[in-house]
Design a protein around this motif. Sequence first.
Motif, PDB file in Angstrom:
ATOM      1  N   LEU A  62       0.808  -1.210   0.000  1.00 20.68           N
ATOM      2  CA  LEU A  62       0.000   0.000   0.000  1.00 20.68           C
ATOM      3  C   LEU A  62       0.846   1.268   0.000  1.00 20.68           C
ATOM      4  CD1 LEU A  62      -2.973  -0.980   2.329  1.00 20.68           C
ATOM      5  CD2 LEU A  62      -2.701  -1.277  -0.144  1.00 20.68           C
ATOM      6  N   GLU A  63       2.021   1.203   0.573  1.00 21.84           N
ATOM      7  CA  GLU A  63       2.903   2.385   0.534  1.00 21.84           C
ATOM      8  C   GLU A  63       3.363   2.668  -0.890  1.00 21.84           C
ATOM      9  OE1 GLU A  63       3.292   4.512   3.043  1.00 21.84           O
ATOM     10  OE2 GLU A  63       1.993   3.176   4.213  1.00 21.84           O
ATOM     11  N   ALA A  64       3.667   1.625  -1.635  1.00 20.73           N
ATOM     12  CA  ALA A  64       4.081   1.783  -3.028  1.00 20.73           C
ATOM     13  C   ALA A  64       2.870   1.914  -3.958  1.00 20.73           C
ATOM     14  CB  ALA A  64       4.935   0.598  -3.470  1.00 20.73           C
ATOM     15  N   GLY A  65       1.691   1.497  -3.469  1.00 19.31           N
ATOM     16  CA  GLY A  65       0.482   1.564  -4.281  1.00 19.31           C
ATOM     17  C   GLY A  65       0.439   0.522  -5.378  1.00 19.31           C
ATOM     18  N   THR A  66       0.949  -0.686  -5.076  1.00 17.65           N
ATOM     19  CA  THR A  66       0.971  -1.733  -6.091  1.00 17.65           C
ATOM     20  C   THR A  66       0.415  -3.042  -5.539  1.00 17.65           C
ATOM     21  OG1 THR A  66       3.222  -2.398  -5.497  1.00 17.65           O
ATOM     22  CG2 THR A  66       2.990  -0.790  -7.294  1.00 17.65           C
ATOM     23  N   ALA A  79       0.459  -4.277 -10.847  1.00 16.46           N
ATOM     24  CA  ALA A  79      -0.428  -3.189 -11.261  1.00 16.46           C
ATOM     25  C   ALA A  79      -0.573  -2.185 -10.126  1.00 16.46           C
ATOM     26  CB  ALA A  79      -1.795  -3.744 -11.643  1.00 16.46           C
ATOM     27  N   PRO A  80      -0.917  -0.940 -10.459  1.00 16.23           N
ATOM     28  CA  PRO A  80      -1.289   0.010  -9.414  1.00 16.23           C
ATOM     29  C   PRO A  80      -2.547  -0.514  -8.710  1.00 16.23           C
ATOM     30  CG  PRO A  80      -1.110   1.105 -11.557  1.00 16.23           C
ATOM     31  CD  PRO A  80      -0.997  -0.363 -11.789  1.00 16.23           C
ATOM     32  N   VAL A  81      -2.654  -0.270  -7.414  1.00 13.65           N
ATOM     33  CA  VAL A  81      -3.785  -0.785  -6.648  1.00 13.65           C
ATOM     34  C   VAL A  81      -4.478   0.342  -5.881  1.00 13.65           C
ATOM     35  CG1 VAL A  81      -2.548  -1.363  -4.498  1.00 13.65           C
ATOM     36  CG2 VAL A  81      -4.527  -2.728  -5.180  1.00 13.65           C
ATOM     37  N   GLN A  82      -5.765   0.152  -5.664  1.00 16.22           N
ATOM     38  CA  GLN A  82      -6.584   1.025  -4.836  1.00 16.22           C
ATOM     39  C   GLN A  82      -7.395   0.136  -3.908  1.00 16.22           C
ATOM     40  OE1 GLN A  82      -7.338   4.729  -5.138  1.00 16.22           O
ATOM     41  NE2 GLN A  82      -5.216   4.469  -5.829  1.00 16.22           N
ATOM     42  N   VAL A  83      -7.521   0.530  -2.645  1.00 17.45           N
ATOM     43  CA  VAL A  83      -8.336  -0.232  -1.698  1.00 17.45           C
ATOM     44  C   VAL A  83      -9.716   0.413  -1.635  1.00 17.45           C
ATOM     45  CG1 VAL A  83      -8.625  -0.981   0.696  1.00 17.45           C
ATOM     46  CG2 VAL A  83      -6.347  -0.971  -0.351  1.00 17.45           C
ATOM     47  N   ILE A  84     -10.731  -0.377  -1.924  1.00 15.65           N
ATOM     48  CA  ILE A  84     -12.101   0.119  -1.878  1.00 15.65           C
ATOM     49  C   ILE A  84     -12.642  -0.011  -0.461  1.00 15.65           C
ATOM     50  CG2 ILE A  84     -14.409  -0.062  -2.893  1.00 15.65           C
ATOM     51  CD1 ILE A  84     -11.917   0.771  -4.763  1.00 15.65           C
ATOM     52  N   PRO A 101      -8.075   3.214   8.676  1.00 19.94           N
ATOM     53  CA  PRO A 101      -6.802   3.573   9.300  1.00 19.94           C
ATOM     54  C   PRO A 101      -5.575   2.895   8.686  1.00 19.94           C
ATOM     55  CG  PRO A 101      -8.072   2.138  10.753  1.00 19.94           C
ATOM     56  CD  PRO A 101      -8.967   2.504   9.593  1.00 19.94           C
ATOM     57  N   SER A 102      -5.766   1.788   7.961  1.00 20.38           N
ATOM     58  CA  SER A 102      -4.642   1.075   7.356  1.00 20.38           C
ATOM     59  C   SER A 102      -4.420   1.429   5.888  1.00 20.38           C
ATOM     60  CB  SER A 102      -4.868  -0.440   7.460  1.00 20.38           C
ATOM     61  OG  SER A 102      -4.977  -0.822   8.806  1.00 20.38           O
ATOM     62  N   VAL A 103      -5.223   2.334   5.360  1.00 20.54           N
ATOM     63  CA  VAL A 103      -5.164   2.648   3.934  1.00 20.54           C
ATOM     64  C   VAL A 103      -4.640   4.072   3.730  1.00 20.54           C
ATOM     65  CG1 VAL A 103      -6.500   2.841   1.798  1.00 20.54           C
ATOM     66  CG2 VAL A 103      -7.067   1.059   3.469  1.00 20.54           C
ATOM     67  N   PRO A 104      -3.447   4.207   3.144  1.00 23.87           N
ATOM     68  CA  PRO A 104      -2.933   5.547   2.845  1.00 23.87           C
ATOM     69  C   PRO A 104      -3.842   6.277   1.847  1.00 23.87           C
ATOM     70  CG  PRO A 104      -1.197   3.880   2.608  1.00 23.87           C
ATOM     71  CD  PRO A 104      -2.503   3.152   2.765  1.00 23.87           C
ATOM     72  N   ALA A 105      -3.955   7.577   2.001  1.00 21.01           N
ATOM     73  CA  ALA A 105      -4.845   8.379   1.142  1.00 21.01           C
ATOM     74  C   ALA A 105      -4.631   8.145  -0.357  1.00 21.01           C
ATOM     75  CB  ALA A 105      -4.715   9.855   1.492  1.00 21.01           C
ATOM     76  N   HIS A 110     -10.094   5.648  -5.486  1.00 20.15           N
ATOM     77  CA  HIS A 110     -11.251   5.020  -6.118  1.00 20.15           C
ATOM     78  C   HIS A 110     -12.396   4.894  -5.117  1.00 20.15           C
ATOM     79  CE1 HIS A 110      -8.734   3.036  -9.563  1.00 20.15           C
ATOM     80  NE2 HIS A 110      -8.576   4.341  -9.480  1.00 20.15           N
ATOM     81  N   ALA A 111     -12.083   4.633  -3.868  1.00 15.98           N
ATOM     82  CA  ALA A 111     -13.111   4.618  -2.817  1.00 15.98           C
ATOM     83  C   ALA A 111     -13.695   6.019  -2.644  1.00 15.98           C
ATOM     84  CB  ALA A 111     -12.531   4.098  -1.508  1.00 15.98           C
ATOM     85  N   GLN A 112     -12.851   7.040  -2.764  1.00 19.91           N
ATOM     86  CA  GLN A 112     -13.330   8.429  -2.674  1.00 19.91           C
ATOM     87  C   GLN A 112     -14.317   8.726  -3.801  1.00 19.91           C
ATOM     88  OE1 GLN A 112     -12.764  10.641  -0.324  1.00 19.91           O
ATOM     89  NE2 GLN A 112     -10.848  10.109   0.657  1.00 19.91           N
ATOM     90  N   ALA A 113     -14.070   8.173  -4.989  1.00 20.00           N
ATOM     91  CA  ALA A 113     -14.987   8.379  -6.116  1.00 20.00           C
ATOM     92  C   ALA A 113     -16.362   7.782  -5.810  1.00 20.00           C
ATOM     93  CB  ALA A 113     -14.407   7.776  -7.392  1.00 20.00           C
TER      94      ALA A 113
END
Length: 179
Positions: A62-66, A79-84, A101-105, A110-113
């Motif tokens: 999650l820090e690297a976003g992959t 691949a790039p990843v997003q946590v929903i 709390p475990s998901v960096p902004a 995609h969850a924000q969308a």
Amino acid sequence: MKFLDSLFGKKPAPTPAEPSPAADDAEIDATFARAEAELQLKTEAAVGMWGLGSGESWAADLEAGTITFINDKGWEITAPVQVIGTLNTADGTWLWGWDHPSVPAPVSEHAQAVRAFGEQHGLEALTTRKIEADETDGWTFTALACHLAGAQGGYRGPAGSALVFMTYGQVSIRDPNAG
């Protein structure tokens, strides 16, 4: 809004000055149906192209976003990843990635969308941080996120007693056996 009523609840009746929500309900239903159909097609393509779901191992940084998958042929798919969001299987609750709390902004966009879509259409389940949900709901949320953000696909991976629902972007495939 028939199939969403059980999850999102019925909207209050409009006041005489407000337009009927029927058109908006039909638009929302169509968006969810389109999102689920798109995710199904994208998943079928990933299964056929690189073996998603064939017993692969996976890891998300999650820090690297992959996210990285290793399929049964030994290919490394990144691949790039997003946590929903996450589904706690012990108590049947969903926690959105946009306030987890475990998901960096940067990996919650995609969850924000989805949250913005929920705010636009008055869908409380999409704007409430933690709700009661099941795995089907998690897939519905992931499909909507994939659709709204134009992601390449969705994935659900176990993490202890939780299931992590994610979307991913353009994949790169490396075959370490290729000579």
